[in-house]
Design a protein around this motif. Structure first.
Motif: not given
Length: 237
Positions: A12-15, A17-18, A128-130, A217-219
């Motif tokens: 849910e959080n881009k951070e 994901a990174e 929302k991020y994958c 990284l995508t959606t």
């Protein structure tokens, strides 16, 4: 044996994901998933996590609690038994694009197979991020090396899904922690499970090293849109 083509982790959080791309695998205890209550239908929580046995009322005889006898017909639901030590172990859960259910793929089944590999709509609520792991075998290898370097007891594998209305008995010993109810089958989950042997079990971050060379990284929507399957004869979907 199922082939694994890639892994997908939703955030849910881009951070976060990174962080995963940087090799930080955040691992909650199995107990935390048992106690988690979904707020938006995201299917993270499961009060059947960490079970070691399930007994259907229709297949039981009388139960006695002291002087009290309980008839199977008086039980409102199956009896579920959890493993205390199992609940204290940590897991990292990730979606797998795997071939389970298909011994081979032909021109007639390729579209159905592609649909199986796509992220199911029920998984979209998980984030929302994958991050797509494009080299599954290398990812598994790096996880195994990290677990060994820490001296943890650990295992990795696909989750099996059982029909909670029919299953009766003890879960297979070698699959403890890798069993979920059939309502979660669309998640096609792969797990990394470790036992840190800590007196006070809590979440743990396993560092497996930089993963930027084998991830993208995508959606969720973009992943499904770009996914393409091609057979040796040129047939694609």
């Amino acid at each position: 044996m199922a082939s694994i083509f890639a892994f997908v982790k939703l955030f849910e959080n881009k951070e976060y994901a990174e962080d995963f791309v940087n090799g930080k695998l955040f691992m909650n205890t199995i107990r935390s998933f048992k106690e988690y209550r979904d707020k938006s239908g995201e299917l993270r929580g499961d009060d059947h996590e960490g079970i070691i046995a399930m007994y259907q009322p229709s297949q039981l005889g009388e139960l006695k609690l002291g002087d009290v006898t309980i008839l199977p017909s008086e039980l409102a639901a199956p009896i579920v038994i959890h493993g205390e030590h199992l609940l204290n172990q940590n897991v990292f859960c990730i979606y797998s694009l795997n071939s389970r259910g298909y011994d081979n793929v032909s021109e007639e089944t390729i579209r159905e197979f592609k649909k199986t590999l796509e992220l199911h709509n029920s998984c979209f609520g998980l984030g929302k991020y994958c991050v797509v792991v494009t080299n599954a075998s290398e990812f598994i290898k790096r996880c195994q090396v990290a677990i060994k370097s820490k001296g943890f007891h650990g295992s990795l594998g696909l989750v099996d899904y059982f029909d909670e209305r029919e299953f009766h008995g003890e879960m297979p010993l070698e699959k403890l922690g890798y069993q979920k109810r059939s309502m979660f089958k669309e998640q096609r989950e792969y797990r990394i499970k470790i036992d840190t042997m800590r007196k006070l079990p809590d979440h743990y971050t396993l560092n497996v090293g930089d993963l930027s060379d084998i991830t993208a990284l995508t959606t969720p929507a973009e992943l499904n849109e770009k996914l393409e399957i091609k057979l040796p004869d040129g047939t694609n979907a």
